[in-house]
Design an enzyme around this catalytic site. Structure first.
Site, PDB file in Angstrom:
ATOM      1  N   LYS A 282       0.847  -1.183   0.000  1.00 39.87           N
ATOM      2  CA  LYS A 282       0.000   0.000   0.000  1.00 39.87           C
ATOM      3  C   LYS A 282       0.892   1.245   0.000  1.00 39.87           C
ATOM      4  O   LYS A 282       1.830   1.335   0.786  1.00 39.87           O
ATOM      5  CB  LYS A 282      -0.914  -0.025   1.233  1.00 39.87           C
ATOM      6  CG  LYS A 282      -2.060   0.942   1.160  1.00 39.87           C
ATOM      7  CD  LYS A 282      -3.174   0.594   2.113  1.00 39.87           C
ATOM      8  CE  LYS A 282      -4.268   1.628   2.027  1.00 39.87           C
ATOM      9  NZ  LYS A 282      -5.465   1.260   2.762  1.00 39.87           N
ATOM     10  N   GLU A 367     -20.075  -2.996  10.111  1.00 34.04           N
ATOM     11  CA  GLU A 367     -20.949  -2.123  10.893  1.00 34.04           C
ATOM     12  C   GLU A 367     -22.102  -2.895  11.541  1.00 34.04           C
ATOM     13  O   GLU A 367     -22.500  -2.597  12.667  1.00 34.04           O
ATOM     14  CB  GLU A 367     -21.502  -0.998   9.998  1.00 34.04           C
ATOM     15  CG  GLU A 367     -20.472   0.023   9.545  1.00 34.04           C
ATOM     16  CD  GLU A 367     -19.580  -0.436   8.395  1.00 34.04           C
ATOM     17  OE1 GLU A 367     -19.815  -1.530   7.837  1.00 34.04           O
ATOM     18  OE2 GLU A 367     -18.623   0.290   8.044  1.00 34.04           O
ATOM     19  N   ARG A 395     -25.527   0.451   7.002  1.00 31.77           N
ATOM     20  CA  ARG A 395     -25.303  -0.996   6.980  1.00 31.77           C
ATOM     21  C   ARG A 395     -25.899  -1.705   8.202  1.00 31.77           C
ATOM     22  O   ARG A 395     -26.048  -2.912   8.207  1.00 31.77           O
ATOM     23  CB  ARG A 395     -23.798  -1.280   6.933  1.00 31.77           C
ATOM     24  CG  ARG A 395     -23.157  -1.049   5.587  1.00 31.77           C
ATOM     25  CD  ARG A 395     -23.520  -2.200   4.661  1.00 31.77           C
ATOM     26  NE  ARG A 395     -23.122  -1.972   3.299  1.00 31.77           N
ATOM     27  CZ  ARG A 395     -21.933  -2.319   2.804  1.00 31.77           C
ATOM     28  NH1 ARG A 395     -21.039  -2.896   3.566  1.00 31.77           N
ATOM     29  NH2 ARG A 395     -21.647  -2.079   1.544  1.00 31.77           N
TER      30      ARG A 395
END
Ligand SMILES: Cc1ncc(C[n+]2csc(CCOP(=O)(O)OP(=O)(O)O)c2C)c(N)n1
Length: 684
Positions: A282, A367, A395
């Protein structure tokens, strides 16, 4: 530096390049992205990590015909540059420029507007099944998903279904060992182990090992024998996704273009679901972004001076104010527990977690699970504070219904990024939290306008045990000067507060005998007439009933209105549920028009709560006007620009108020309420 990118107007141009030229192209793509994000802010590290992978995907597949689905979509910049959008890059995340997420309005190469994690596999399965039904089963389907998003419940459901597909289907797992922060949970440890496995580096040994495990006559065996030598070595038997019905390949080096291209060419031909496990770094390409992928996940603008990189300072955000308020609360109350679903930095909990390691948790991108965990904690007397973006708490709607509200549990939810979110655009607006949670019995919905109110609101929630409570605040800095000073009144369930009135006049609700309904002139003083602006004037021209930080926009609007001779009172509604109907009723019964103002959808929001409540009380509602988000998508722009477009900035509020007052004075004919729905149809 080479000059290749400028000549790539689409994947066809890319395919004309020799494989040996692709690393140079990758370098150009990286620099273009980094230079732009430094200027405008945006997702950096996720995009730098997938440059080679994206080049390889476009080199091998034909996404004019095949399907490429991005998960989250925050890693789509290289894809945009390779599909003819280099010219839009200088306007990244700005109005009319390049969206920061895939956007079908921008290009047919972007299949879905995405921004929430976990969806790519399911939408790819849907398209694959649909293409087959349409007799277009030759279109290949590819879903690109990160190692933290694949753990998401939605992604798991997608994998479970994808594994039963009897056709080509490729999931590319972009494994960089990172979420925004460190990834969480058992799966991340599993990936840690897989990532260090010998993989395809020891081709011959691995091929021999694999052969031992392939049972005779299986479909895998057939594939195996058709596969090339390198591919055989990269077969990963025992990979957990094999149990989902996938042929698992890798992990392979996601920055080695020839290998990526070879592997993709091989798996492309497989007529069954394949998971290609790709290891990437990353932030790849620059020391600063590789070294701190969390800070450079989605930075604001920054300056690179030689080896030094400096982030631009941007004032005190609601997020920071929330973190400090939580620290204070957690020091005072040892029952308080703070959670985030993969957003420690975005919600401010990164500041809280190191101070209270035993009473904080990052659950990863889940979530729904986090909400249910809050329910479980509340059930045993803990006070969970779930810090989550308004858009992502969607969510967990079902969990709020079933496990929280139905049980009457006092779960506390702190919704950052409520309202328009600026550059992230439509996929991240927090525009329906009131609408979602208003129907649920026992739930308290509040909003805070500044830091002092944030502290007061959180303190209310800490002690509110009668049900769940939700507070909302935007992606904004806290106002530097406060309307009420530091000592704001404590939050009292369902009670709004008077903020001020033009000319320093009295709160009309408190004026003795203000119930008089004698009509009076209002609005600016016509030429030649004397204005009635005595300090104790009983009735203002209009009262604003504002929610959250729009109290400040309204206060700003009052300044210009005052100069034009209007008499306006301002109230902070504080609660959308229970909404302070007594307050609004008192105003309406004095014939004072009321404008509700909120950074939330019109349908089901604060204004809707006022209209419904008054109607149920049989109080006439024709004096109530609503300013809220119109029913249309507003795309990437600054938050200020979005508020202005919606008529919710100070100028828009002032304009609306003048219009209402002029209309009531008969100076202009009534203006019909016209809103444009999602399909662009004007509805009254
Ligand atoms: C439902 C949902 N929750 C939270 C987020 C915020 N978010 C955006 S990117 C991201 C991390 C994704 O990690 P990963 O999939 O591994 O991709 P990477 O950024 O590492 O490339 C998170 C948590 C989101 N987009 N959607």
């Amino acid at each position: 530096m080479t000059d290749l990118l400028r000549h790539i107007h689409g994947p066809a141009d890319l395919k004309k390049l020799a494989i040996e030229q692709l690393p140079d192209l990758a370098k150009e793509v990286r620099h273009a992205i980094c230079d732009q994000v430094a200027k405008s802010g945006g997702h950096l590290a996720p995009n730098l990590g997938v440059v080679e992978l994206t080049i390889a995907l476009h080199y091998v597949f034909d996404f004019g015909h095949d399907r490429l689905l991005f998960d989250v979509g925050h890693q789509c910049y290289p894809h945009k540059l390779l599909t003819g959008r280099l010219g839009l890059l200088p306007k990244l995340r700005t109005k009319g420029g390049m969206a920061g997420f895939p956007e079908p309005r921008e290009s047919p190469f972007d299949l879905f507007s995405v921004g929430h994690a976990g969806t790519a596999i399911s939408t790819a399965v849907g398209m694959a099944r649909g293409d087959a039904l349409n007799g277009e089963g030759d279109r290949k389907a590819v879903a690109l998903i990160g190692d933290s998003s694949i753990v998401n419940g939605v992604a798991m459901e997608g994998l479970n279904n994808a594994g039963t597909l009897n056709r080509q289907f490729l999931v590319v797992l972009n494994d960089n060992g990172m979420s925004i922060a460190k990834p969480q949970g058992a799966m991340s440890s599993y990936f840690d182990r897989v990532r260090v496995s010998p993989t395809y580096t020891d081709f011959k040994k691995k091929a021999h090992e694999v052969l031992k495990y392939i049972p005779g006559g299986s479909a895998l065996e057939g594939l195996y024998h058709r596969a090339g030598e390198m591919m055989k070595a990269a077969f990963f038997t025992g990979h957990m996704f094999e149990q989902f019905g996938f042929v698992c390949v890798g992990p392979i080096d996601g920055h080695d273009l020839p290998t990526l291209i070879d592997m993709l060419n091989e798996v492309k031909a497989f007529d069954r679901p394949v998971l290609l496990h790709v290891k990437t770094i990353k932030g790849k390409g620059f020391d600063f972004s590789e070294g701190d992928a969390t800070a450079f996940h989605s930075p604001a603008s920054f300056v690179i001076e030689g080896c030094r990189v400096e982030m631009k300072k941007s004032g005190r955000s609601f997020t920071t104010a929330f973190a400090d308020a939580m620290i204070d609360i957690m020091k005072r109350d040892e029952k308080v527990f703070a959670l985030t679903a993969a957003m420690p930095d975005g919600t401010g909990l990164n500041k809280v977690i190191p101070l209270f390691p035993e009473r904080t948790l990052d659950t990863g991108i889940c979530e729904s699970h986090a909400m249910d965990m809050c329910a479980g904690m509340a059930k045993v007397g803990i006070k969970p504070f779930f810090a989550v973006y308004s858009t992502f708490v969607q969510r967990a709607l079902d969990q709020v219904f079933q496990e929280v509200s139905l049980q009457g549990l006092p779960v506390r939810v702190c919704m950052d990024r409520a309202g328009y979110v600026g550059g992230d655009g439509a996929v991240h607006h927090g525009f329906m939290d009131i609408t979602m949670f208003r129907p649920l019995p026992g739930v308290a919905l509040l909003a805070v306008s500044d830091e002092a109110n944030l502290k007061a609101g959180l303190e209310f929630m800490r002690t509110y045990d009668a049900g769940a409570s939700f507070v909302r605040y935007p992606r904004e800095n806290v106002p530097t000067q406060t309307l009420q000073g530091e000592n704001v009144p404590a939050y009292e369930l369902g009670k709004g507060v008077f903020i001020k009135r033009t000319g320093g006049r009295t709160d009309p609700i408190r004026v003795v005998g203000a119930e008089s309904s004698t009509p009076r002139r209002s609005g600016p003083t016509p030429a030649g007439a004397s204005a009635d602006l005595s300090p104790n004037h009983p009735r203002p021209d209009l009262a604003i009933f504002a929610y959250g930080t729009l109290v400040y926009e309204a206060a700003e609007a009052m300044k210009s209105l005052e100069q034009q001779g209007y008499d306006i009172a301002l109230y902070d509604a504080r609660f959308a549920k229970p909404v302070d109907l007594d307050m609004v009723e008192k105003l309406v019964r004095q014939s004072i028009p009321v404008l509700t103002v909120e950074d939330h959808a019109l349908a089901g929001g604060l204004g809707a709560a006022v209209l419904e409540g008054l109607s149920d009380r049989r109080v006439p509602t024709d004096l109530v006007y609503r300013a809220a988000m119109p029913e249309k998508w507003l795309y990437q722009d600054s938050r200020a620009g979005q508020l202005a477009d919606a008529g919710l900035d100070a100028a828009g509020i002032a304009r609306r108020i003048r219009q209402i007052i002029d209309e009531r004075n008969g100076q202009v004919p009534p203006v019909p309420q016209i809103h444009v729905d999602a399909n662009g149809v004007k509805v009254r």
